[in-house]
Design a protein around this motif. Structure first.
Motif, short mmCIF file in Angstrom:
data_model
loop_
_atom_site.label_atom_id
_atom_site.label_comp_id
_atom_site.label_asym_id
_atom_site.label_seq_id
_atom_site.Cartn_x
_atom_site.Cartn_y
_atom_site.Cartn_z
N ILE A 65 0.83 -1.21 0.00
CA ILE A 65 0.00 0.00 0.00
C ILE A 65 0.87 1.26 0.00
O ILE A 65 0.44 2.31 -0.51
CB ILE A 65 -1.00 0.02 1.18
N THR A 66 2.10 1.16 0.53
CA THR A 66 3.01 2.31 0.47
C THR A 66 3.43 2.58 -0.96
O THR A 66 3.38 3.71 -1.45
CB THR A 66 4.25 2.06 1.34
N ALA A 67 3.86 1.51 -1.65
CA ALA A 67 4.26 1.65 -3.06
C ALA A 67 3.07 2.10 -3.91
O ALA A 67 3.21 2.95 -4.79
CB ALA A 67 4.81 0.33 -3.58
N GLY A 68 1.91 1.52 -3.62
CA GLY A 68 0.71 1.89 -4.37
C GLY A 68 0.31 3.33 -4.14
O GLY A 68 -0.11 4.04 -5.07
N GLY A 69 0.42 3.79 -2.90
CA GLY A 69 0.08 5.17 -2.58
C GLY A 69 0.99 6.16 -3.29
O GLY A 69 0.53 7.20 -3.80
N ILE A 70 2.28 5.85 -3.33
CA ILE A 70 3.23 6.72 -4.04
C ILE A 70 2.91 6.77 -5.53
O ILE A 70 2.89 7.83 -6.15
CB ILE A 70 4.67 6.23 -3.81
N ALA A 71 2.65 5.59 -6.12
CA ALA A 71 2.34 5.53 -7.56
C ALA A 71 1.05 6.29 -7.88
O ALA A 71 1.00 7.03 -8.87
CB ALA A 71 2.20 4.07 -7.99
#
Length: 204
Positions: free
Chosen positions: A191-197
């Motif tokens: 979810i961290t990587a997804g939030g940044i993307a």
């Protein structure tokens, strides 16, 4: 060319862009879920996370669960904000179909690509976040909890991003309790990587 014809062409162009965004976004979301998250039982936030929990526990198809769980949300939104309903309905239908369609190619992908749980979680989150971000940039989405957060933001003085974060956190914690601590930690990466993307795709 008169103003009416120009307006009609502009509407067609915007509609085409939105449809392309839905198709591209759905493909990215589907690849992220099937090829990177599901092999290691990793969760994402929102309705995708709920569908993944149900899949891991009971084996039901992710796209089908997403669609069924979205029905009450869409009914709620239909009676209050019909513009939200129309902008997200096609996104929900197409993404649910594509997610289940790509599921049959998971084993083939894993045969040729070998990833660690850590890298797979990051890449999967980036794929899903990028897909969602592309759709949001053109004012559409897969519906689900993102749509529910938009609905609640109309009634409570809380930023929609904070509402989404709270919902995602609750789903990840639930998944960690029902599945494993490893699932919880890997899902945080996702979810961290997804939030940044998503943030990069929707940046003005």
């Amino acid at each position: 060319m008169n103003q009416t014809s120009l307006l009609q062409e502009l509407v067609c162009l915007l509609s085409l862009q939105k449809n392309v965004a839905i198709i591209l976004g759905s493909l990215l979301i589907s690849m992220g879920i099937n090829f990177f998250l599901m092999p290691f039982k990793v969760l994402d936030g929102g309705l995708i996370g709920i569908a993944l929990i149900i899949n891991y526990l009971f084996g039901l198809k992710v796209g089908l669960v997403m669609f069924l769980c979205s029905i009450p949300i869409f009914i709620l939104v239909w009676f209050h904000f019909s513009d939200m309903f129309y902008n997200s309905m096609f996104g929900l239908f197409f993404s649910s179909f594509v997610i289940d369609f790509f599921g049959q190619y998971r084993d083939l992908f894993l045969y040729y690509v070998d990833l660690t749980p850590f890298s797979s979680s990051l890449i999967g989150g980036f794929f899903v976040g990028t897909g969602i971000g592309i759709m949001l940039r053109y004012e559409t989405s897969t519906g689900g909890t993102d749509l529910l957060a938009q609905y609640f933001s109309k009634w409570v003085p809380i930023n929609v991003g904070i509402i989404v974060f709270i919902i995602d956190g609750m789903i990840i914690c639930l998944g960690g309790l029902l599945l494993s601590a490893e699932t919880f930690l890997l899902s945080i990466l996702t979810i961290t990587a997804g939030g940044i993307a998503t943030s990069l795709c929707t940046m003005k």
